[in-house]
Scaffold this active site. Structure first.
Site, PDB file in Angstrom:
ATOM      1  N   THR A 157       0.870  -1.189   0.000  1.00 59.88           N
ATOM      2  CA  THR A 157       0.000   0.000   0.000  1.00 59.88           C
ATOM      3  C   THR A 157       0.893   1.221   0.000  1.00 59.88           C
ATOM      4  O   THR A 157       1.871   1.260   0.748  1.00 59.88           O
ATOM      5  CB  THR A 157      -0.873   0.029   1.281  1.00 59.88           C
ATOM      6  OG1 THR A 157      -1.636  -1.178   1.321  1.00 59.88           O
ATOM      7  CG2 THR A 157      -1.799   1.229   1.298  1.00 59.88           C
ATOM      8  N   ARG A 161     -13.396  -8.435  -1.086  1.00 59.98           N
ATOM      9  CA  ARG A 161     -12.522  -8.460   0.103  1.00 59.98           C
ATOM     10  C   ARG A 161     -11.970  -7.042   0.344  1.00 59.98           C
ATOM     11  O   ARG A 161     -11.518  -6.374  -0.569  1.00 59.98           O
ATOM     12  CB  ARG A 161     -11.373  -9.438  -0.126  1.00 59.98           C
ATOM     13  CG  ARG A 161     -10.345  -9.488   1.012  1.00 59.98           C
ATOM     14  CD  ARG A 161      -9.158  -8.586   0.750  1.00 59.98           C
ATOM     15  NE  ARG A 161      -8.125  -8.697   1.781  1.00 59.98           N
ATOM     16  CZ  ARG A 161      -7.108  -7.859   1.918  1.00 59.98           C
ATOM     17  NH1 ARG A 161      -6.972  -6.847   1.083  1.00 59.98           N
ATOM     18  NH2 ARG A 161      -6.219  -8.017   2.866  1.00 59.98           N
ATOM     19  N   VAL A 162     -12.022  -6.600   1.593  1.00 59.82           N
ATOM     20  CA  VAL A 162     -11.477  -5.288   1.941  1.00 59.82           C
ATOM     21  C   VAL A 162     -10.396  -5.479   3.000  1.00 59.82           C
ATOM     22  O   VAL A 162     -10.589  -6.239   3.955  1.00 59.82           O
ATOM     23  CB  VAL A 162     -12.593  -4.355   2.485  1.00 59.82           C
ATOM     24  CG1 VAL A 162     -12.021  -3.023   2.936  1.00 59.82           C
ATOM     25  CG2 VAL A 162     -13.663  -4.132   1.417  1.00 59.82           C
ATOM     26  N   GLY A 163      -9.266  -4.804   2.818  1.00 57.12           N
ATOM     27  CA  GLY A 163      -8.174  -4.901   3.786  1.00 57.12           C
ATOM     28  C   GLY A 163      -8.237  -3.774   4.799  1.00 57.12           C
ATOM     29  O   GLY A 163      -9.274  -3.134   5.003  1.00 57.12           O
ATOM     30  N   ASP A 164      -7.107  -3.517   5.449  1.00 55.90           N
ATOM     31  CA  ASP A 164      -7.045  -2.494   6.491  1.00 55.90           C
ATOM     32  C   ASP A 164      -7.023  -1.071   5.935  1.00 55.90           C
ATOM     33  O   ASP A 164      -7.393  -0.121   6.637  1.00 55.90           O
ATOM     34  CB  ASP A 164      -5.755  -2.679   7.304  1.00 55.90           C
ATOM     35  CG  ASP A 164      -4.522  -2.565   6.386  1.00 55.90           C
ATOM     36  OD1 ASP A 164      -4.442  -3.323   5.402  1.00 55.90           O
ATOM     37  OD2 ASP A 164      -3.672  -1.693   6.640  1.00 55.90           O
ATOM     38  N   THR A 173       1.015  -0.980   6.300  1.00 60.03           N
ATOM     39  CA  THR A 173       0.974  -1.760   5.062  1.00 60.03           C
ATOM     40  C   THR A 173       1.345  -3.199   5.420  1.00 60.03           C
ATOM     41  O   THR A 173       2.079  -3.437   6.372  1.00 60.03           O
ATOM     42  CB  THR A 173       1.927  -1.160   3.995  1.00 60.03           C
ATOM     43  OG1 THR A 173       1.952  -2.029   2.855  1.00 60.03           O
ATOM     44  CG2 THR A 173       3.344  -0.964   4.498  1.00 60.03           C
ATOM     45  N   GLY A 174       0.792  -4.138   4.653  1.00 53.58           N
ATOM     46  CA  GLY A 174       1.019  -5.551   4.962  1.00 53.58           C
ATOM     47  C   GLY A 174      -0.303  -6.294   4.888  1.00 53.58           C
ATOM     48  O   GLY A 174      -1.240  -5.818   4.248  1.00 53.58           O
ATOM     49  N   GLY A 217      -3.711  -7.076   5.532  1.00 58.71           N
ATOM     50  CA  GLY A 217      -4.767  -6.256   6.129  1.00 58.71           C
ATOM     51  C   GLY A 217      -5.549  -6.958   7.217  1.00 58.71           C
ATOM     52  O   GLY A 217      -5.871  -6.350   8.250  1.00 58.71           O
TER      53      GLY A 217
HETATM   54  N1  ASP Z   1      -2.725  -3.741   3.553  1.00 59.84           N
HETATM   55  C1  ASP Z   1      -3.094  -4.075   2.199  1.00 59.84           C
HETATM   56  C2  ASP Z   1      -4.297  -4.977   2.228  1.00 59.84           C
HETATM   57  O1  ASP Z   1      -4.336  -5.886   3.028  1.00 59.84           O
HETATM   58  C3  ASP Z   1      -2.005  -4.702   1.397  1.00 59.84           C
HETATM   59  C4  ASP Z   1      -0.596  -4.238   1.688  1.00 59.84           C
HETATM   60  O2  ASP Z   1      -0.388  -3.137   2.175  1.00 59.84           O
HETATM   61  O3  ASP Z   1       0.345  -5.000   1.432  1.00 59.84           O
HETATM   62  O4  ASP Z   1      -5.178  -4.790   1.435  1.00 59.84           O
END
Ligand code: ASP
Length: 324
Positions: free
Chosen positions: A164, A192-195, A215-216, A218
């Site tokens: 992200t 699907r929704v992440g963080d 980021t990572g 979610g």
């Molecule tokens: N955080 C984002 C998600 O899970 C992906 C990412 O930042 O790697 O959608």
């Protein structure tokens, strides 16, 4: 605030005006820095930095050319938070909006109906005249076509290059804000929704204290409302570096307690004095900092055996970096 400055764990990360995630944000940050130098409001710099990443087809995790979902469509999440007003706007699971961050910023002016998904967000963006385009680039289509969907969709972190772009900024009036944008996980289930567009998880901004963003994976970041947790630690007197490291450590402890494995997570933060911080579970998490002389530099946070160090990468390191 001398106490906050003296406590800052990594001295170069003081007197900052912007910080962003991943090497991919370097060009956008270099374009945004002169805007802050000309004393524009912080949102203009953040939109410039994030839009530069969204528009770049070579960046495979954000905007045009992002990672496709299980149906082969690029489905995007973005959010913006204004630290002066606590105004928050976000879009989730949008497919053909050219710059989701612009719509998220627009929505941050409203106190109700400010987080819109899918068709509702699309209709809103159409009604406001935002630009539309097919976000699937030839490269992202190729990646989708060449991947074994049955095998990889089970893992949800099959393709590790999900990222992200998160940009935190502070302008000459000390107004702070944060913007984020992502295509989320490769081969995610449609919807699907992440963080990233979830307030407090993917981002949080409060000009009285500071901002943080994550980021990572979610689903794992959301379990600890990580960005809000970092801002609250800064509110209680921690410098941003310590706040990032402590929040991440506590979060990992929580996972250990539940016997639940945790995917990769990286965080950035900046307090209202211009001190910055970053922490990660990865051996290399590049991030970008613009200082108060408007000079923009790449840094790397590294987690080796639970200990975070921060360094400026040399050319040799850059040549061997295979990340974002
Ligand atoms: N955080 C984002 C998600 O899970 C992906 C990412 O930042 O790697 O959608």
């Amino acid at each position: 605030n001398t106490r906050a400055r003296r406590n800052c764990a990594f001295l170069p990360l003081i007197n900052c005006c912007m910080i962003s995630t991943w090497k991919m944000s370097l060009l956008g940050m270099k374009r945004a820095a002169p805007l802050l130098k000309r004393n524009v409001p912080v949102h203009e710099a953040i939109l410039m930095a994030v839009k530069t990443v969204e528009d770049d087809p070579a960046i495979s995790s954000v905007g045009y050319g992002g990672l496709p979902n299980l149906n082969g469509e690029v489905e995007l999440d973005a959010a913006y938070m204004n630290g002066d007003t606590l105004g928050f706007g976000g879009v989730m699971s949008v497919k053909n909006i050219k710059n989701p961050i612009e719509v998220a910023f627009d929505l941050s002016h409203y106190q109700r109906n400010c987080l819109l998904s899918d068709i509702g967000a699309t209709r809103y963006a159409q009604s406001k005249g935002f630009a539309f385009q097919n976000m699937l680039s030839p490269e992202s289509k190729k990646r989708y076509d060449q991947t074994d969907k049955m095998r990889d969709s089970e893992m949800l972190e099959a393709y590790k290059e999900h990222d992200t772009v998160c940009v935190i900024g502070m302008d000459h009036r000390r107004s702070m804000a944060c913007g984020v944008s992502t295509s989320g996980l490769f081969l995610k289930m449609p919807g699907r929704v992440g963080d990233s567009p979830i307030i407090g998880s993917g981002l949080y901004a409060d000009s009285e204290v500071g901002c943080a963003a994550a980021t990572g994976v979610g689903e794992d970041i959301m379990k600890g409302c990580l960005s809000f947790s970092i801002v609250e630690k800064m509110r209680n007197g921690m410098d941003p570096q310590t706040a990032c490291e402590t929040a991440l450590q506590q979060h990992l402890q929580r996972f250990l307690r539940c016997n639940h494995s945790c995917g990769s997570i990286s965080v950035i933060a900046m307090d209202c004095y211009g001190n910055a911080g970053a922490a990660t579970t990865l051996s290399a998490f590049p991030f970008v900092v613009t200082d108060q002389n408007f000079s923009t530099q790449l840094y790397v946070a590294s987690n080796i055996g639970g200990k975070i160090s921060i360094f400026q990468p040399d050319q040799g390191w850059l040549n061997s970096y295979r990340g974002d």
